[in-house]
Design an enzyme around this catalytic site. Structure first.
Site, short mmCIF file in Angstrom:
data_model
loop_
_atom_site.label_atom_id
_atom_site.label_comp_id
_atom_site.label_asym_id
_atom_site.label_seq_id
_atom_site.Cartn_x
_atom_site.Cartn_y
_atom_site.Cartn_z
N CYS A 40 -7.94 1.19 12.62
CA CYS A 40 -7.41 0.29 13.20
C CYS A 40 -7.99 -0.94 12.81
O CYS A 40 -9.23 -1.05 12.54
CB CYS A 40 -7.34 0.35 14.71
SG CYS A 40 -8.75 0.69 15.47
N ASN B 190 -12.35 3.17 -7.39
CA ASN B 190 -11.02 3.26 -7.15
C ASN B 190 -10.82 4.10 -5.58
O ASN B 190 -11.93 4.69 -4.86
CB ASN B 190 -10.63 4.39 -8.12
CG ASN B 190 -10.55 3.89 -9.53
OD1 ASN B 190 -10.69 2.72 -9.63
ND2 ASN B 190 -10.81 4.79 -10.61
N HIS C 26 -15.36 1.29 -2.47
CA HIS C 26 -14.25 0.72 -1.84
C HIS C 26 -13.38 1.34 -0.96
O HIS C 26 -12.21 0.75 -0.80
CB HIS C 26 -13.57 -0.11 -3.17
CG HIS C 26 -14.36 -1.11 -3.81
ND1 HIS C 26 -13.85 -1.38 -5.21
CD2 HIS C 26 -15.43 -1.65 -3.81
CE1 HIS C 26 -14.95 -2.17 -5.73
NE2 HIS C 26 -15.90 -2.41 -4.82
N GLY D 47 -13.56 2.54 -17.62
CA GLY D 47 -12.34 2.07 -17.22
C GLY D 47 -12.64 0.98 -16.30
O GLY D 47 -11.87 0.88 -15.11
N TYR E 187 1.02 -1.22 0.21
CA TYR E 187 0.01 -0.03 0.05
C TYR E 187 0.85 1.18 -0.11
O TYR E 187 0.74 2.32 -0.59
CB TYR E 187 -1.08 -0.06 1.12
CG TYR E 187 -2.31 -0.97 0.63
CD1 TYR E 187 -2.43 -1.92 1.29
CD2 TYR E 187 -3.21 -0.19 -0.02
CE1 TYR E 187 -3.47 -2.84 1.03
CE2 TYR E 187 -4.23 -0.84 -0.23
CZ TYR E 187 -4.62 -2.32 0.23
OH TYR E 187 -5.80 -2.92 -0.30
N SER F 201 -13.35 -3.42 -15.66
CA SER F 201 -13.71 -4.93 -16.32
C SER F 201 -14.79 -5.42 -15.96
O SER F 201 -15.32 -6.20 -16.58
CB SER F 201 -12.55 -5.66 -15.86
OG SER F 201 -12.40 -5.69 -14.25
C1 BV8 Z 1 -18.15 -8.70 -0.78
C2 BV8 Z 1 -10.13 -1.97 -2.64
C3 BV8 Z 1 -19.63 -9.89 0.73
C4 BV8 Z 1 -9.03 -2.39 -2.19
C5 BV8 Z 1 -11.13 -3.46 -4.11
C6 BV8 Z 1 -21.13 -11.36 -5.88
C7 BV8 Z 1 -21.84 -10.68 -5.11
C8 BV8 Z 1 -21.03 -10.02 -4.15
C9 BV8 Z 1 -19.60 -10.54 -3.82
C10 BV8 Z 1 -18.99 -11.49 -4.79
C11 BV8 Z 1 -19.76 -11.88 -5.87
N1 BV8 Z 1 -19.03 -12.80 -6.66
C12 BV8 Z 1 -17.78 -12.48 -6.22
C13 BV8 Z 1 -17.64 -11.91 -4.86
C14 BV8 Z 1 -16.60 -11.70 -4.17
C15 BV8 Z 1 -15.91 -10.57 -4.56
C16 BV8 Z 1 -15.53 -10.38 -6.13
O1 BV8 Z 1 -16.42 -9.70 -6.66
N2 BV8 Z 1 -14.78 -10.96 -6.55
C17 BV8 Z 1 -14.45 -11.04 -8.24
C18 BV8 Z 1 -12.80 -10.97 -8.34
C19 BV8 Z 1 -15.21 -12.10 -8.69
N3 BV8 Z 1 -16.37 -9.11 -4.04
C20 BV8 Z 1 -15.97 -8.93 -2.89
O2 BV8 Z 1 -15.18 -9.47 -2.09
C21 BV8 Z 1 -16.67 -7.54 -2.40
N4 BV8 Z 1 -17.14 -7.78 -0.96
O3 BV8 Z 1 -18.77 -9.20 -1.61
O4 BV8 Z 1 -18.31 -8.90 0.51
C22 BV8 Z 1 -19.66 -9.54 2.20
C23 BV8 Z 1 -21.09 -9.15 2.52
C24 BV8 Z 1 -21.39 -8.89 3.92
C25 BV8 Z 1 -20.44 -9.23 4.88
C26 BV8 Z 1 -19.06 -9.90 4.37
C27 BV8 Z 1 -18.95 -9.83 3.17
C28 BV8 Z 1 -15.49 -6.64 -2.06
C29 BV8 Z 1 -14.99 -6.07 -3.51
C30 BV8 Z 1 -14.05 -4.85 -3.25
C31 BV8 Z 1 -12.52 -5.25 -3.32
N5 BV8 Z 1 -11.82 -4.02 -3.34
N6 BV8 Z 1 -10.38 -2.33 -4.07
C32 BV8 Z 1 -7.69 -1.99 -2.88
O5 BV8 Z 1 -7.96 -1.16 -3.96
O6 BV8 Z 1 -6.76 -1.80 -2.65
S1 BV8 Z 1 -11.70 -4.08 -5.58
C33 BV8 Z 1 -10.47 -3.44 -7.04
O7 BV8 Z 1 -10.88 -4.24 -8.32
C34 BV8 Z 1 -10.25 -2.06 -7.26
O8 BV8 Z 1 -11.00 -1.34 -6.53
C35 BV8 Z 1 -10.51 -1.86 -8.68
O9 BV8 Z 1 -11.07 -0.87 -9.17
C36 BV8 Z 1 -11.59 -3.00 -8.72
C37 BV8 Z 1 -12.33 -3.61 -9.95
O10 BV8 Z 1 -11.45 -3.59 -10.89
P1 BV8 Z 1 -11.52 -2.42 -12.19
O11 BV8 Z 1 -11.69 -1.19 -11.41
O12 BV8 Z 1 -12.34 -3.00 -12.98
O13 BV8 Z 1 -10.21 -2.70 -12.66
P2 BV8 Z 1 -9.71 -3.65 -13.49
O14 BV8 Z 1 -8.02 -3.77 -13.39
O15 BV8 Z 1 -10.37 -5.33 -13.19
O16 BV8 Z 1 -10.07 -3.25 -14.94
C38 BV8 Z 1 -9.52 -2.07 -15.48
C39 BV8 Z 1 -10.14 -1.87 -16.67
O17 BV8 Z 1 -9.83 -0.47 -17.33
C40 BV8 Z 1 -9.84 -2.93 -17.87
O18 BV8 Z 1 -11.40 -3.23 -18.48
C41 BV8 Z 1 -9.20 -2.03 -18.80
O19 BV8 Z 1 -9.37 -2.53 -20.01
C42 BV8 Z 1 -9.69 -0.75 -18.66
N7 BV8 Z 1 -8.69 0.35 -19.07
C43 BV8 Z 1 -7.27 0.12 -19.10
N8 BV8 Z 1 -6.73 1.35 -19.63
C44 BV8 Z 1 -7.81 2.21 -19.69
C45 BV8 Z 1 -8.92 1.47 -19.29
N9 BV8 Z 1 -9.97 2.12 -19.21
C46 BV8 Z 1 -10.13 3.49 -19.77
N10 BV8 Z 1 -9.10 4.17 -19.92
C47 BV8 Z 1 -7.75 3.59 -19.90
N11 BV8 Z 1 -6.64 4.19 -20.19
#
Ligand code: BV8
Length: 253
Positions: free
Chosen positions: A129, A104, A121, A192, A69, A194
């Site tokens: 803490c 973000n 997020h 931006g 981080y 996925s």
């Molecule tokens: C939760 C903070 C439950 C930390 C992040 C269904 C329902 C609910 C949950 C789930 C579900 N299915 C699966 C889950 C679990 C999980 C999940 O979604 N997993 C995925 C991988 C399948 N979700 C969770 O765990 C969430 N919590 O559900 O809790 C619960 C409920 C009650 C009680 C207890 C528990 C929490 C999810 C949050 C995780 N934290 N970030 C940190 O940043 O350090 S997520 C992280 O991914 C970032 O925030 C990021 O923004 C986010 C998503 O990714 P993207 O933003 O889309 O970024 P990515 O790299 O993927 O894509 C970039 C895109 O940009 C690409 O498409 C690319 O082509 C494009 N790009 C590239 N260049 C450019 C561009 N676009 C424009 N211009 C450019 N120049």
């Protein structure tokens, strides 16, 4: 990018009364901040953010995750809002109501001038803490501490970034407001993302189901493109200034 698509997107935005802008890591890419799914360069290239942004990883090795981080704090502190962030902020000056819902944690939308930003997020500019009893700390509150991770000034437990890790619930106020805005909007500009992280990725679906015009801006097709009304292929930093210029023209019509 197809000009006809740009013009129909601009017409939809110019007509909107309740616009939501939904952004992911790609919106910050042109500010020099790595996205989640495109491999980082250098030291962090071999680590998967999906593995590091979890309570388990922090529990297992707090010092290592904290240093990841710190690397990201540094990147965000050195970053400037890019033309895409600035264009999004400009929309507030042109349209009756614009709300930004972002995945973000870098705070760049606020630094670009967006005044209504829902951080689904959390934020890397806020700390709490590990037990969660004390929150709202800034990096400056523990700058003099040499131990990594630093300790809570109140209870002495390890501090952590006030962000949502995988497996953690999103802040109730943020997800509730994001859902209300997405179900009520008449247009959503998606930039931006996925579209694979939930429940955040539900927001464009809510907008689509509510009959809103959904415009997806991404250099690649993503998981939300197929449910979008209009797909503008290209980087946000290039597409959004063109889009806002076209919105201005349509408003002048
Ligand atoms: C939760 C903070 C439950 C930390 C992040 C269904 C329902 C609910 C949950 C789930 C579900 N299915 C699966 C889950 C679990 C999980 C999940 O979604 N997993 C995925 C991988 C399948 N979700 C969770 O765990 C969430 N919590 O559900 O809790 C619960 C409920 C009650 C009680 C207890 C528990 C929490 C999810 C949050 C995780 N934290 N970030 C940190 O940043 O350090 S997520 C992280 O991914 C970032 O925030 C990021 O923004 C986010 C998503 O990714 P993207 O933003 O889309 O970024 P990515 O790299 O993927 O894509 C970039 C895109 O940009 C690409 O498409 C690319 O082509 C494009 N790009 C590239 N260049 C450019 C561009 N676009 C424009 N211009 C450019 N120049």
């Amino acid at each position: 990018m197809d000009d006809a698509h740009l013009q129909s997107a601009a017409r939809a935005l110019a007509r909107s009364r309740r616009l939501v802008v939904f952004t992911g890591a790609g919106a910050s890419k042109e500010s020099g901040i790595a996205t989640f799914r495109e491999p980082e360069t250098g030291l962090w290239a071999k680590y998967d953010p999906m593995e590091l942004a979890t309570p388990e990883a922090y529990e297992r090795d707090p010092e290592f995750v904290w240093s990841w981080y710190e690397h990201r704090f540094g990147a965000a502190a050195a970053a400037e809002p890019n033309p895409g962030h600035v264009a999004i902020a400009e929309l507030e000056l042109l349209l009756p109501r614009v709300a930004v819902v972002t995945q973000n944690i870098d705070g760049l939308h606020q630094r670009a001038g967006s005044s209504d930003v829902v951080e689904l997020h959390g934020s890397m500019n806020r700390f709490k803490c590990v037990p969660g009893t004390h929150a709202g700390f800034a990096l400056s509150d523990f700058a003099e501490q040499t131990e990594k991770p630093p300790r809570c000034p109140e209870c002495g437990a390890h501090l952590r970034p006030d962000v949502v890790w995988f497996g953690e619930a999103l802040p109730a106020d943020a997800i509730d407001r994001a859902e209300t805005l997405s179900k009520d909007c008449d247009a959503m500009l998606v930039v931006g993302t996925s579209g694979v992280v939930y429940p955040a990725a539900l927001m464009p679906r809510f907008a689509h189901e509510a009959g809103a015009t959904v415009v997806d801006v991404n250099p690649e097709r993503d998981a939300l493109t197929s449910s979008a009304t209009i797909f503008l292929k290209g980087p946000g930093g290039e597409v959004l200034p063109l889009l806002v210029a076209a919105v201005r023209e349509h408003l002048g019509d």
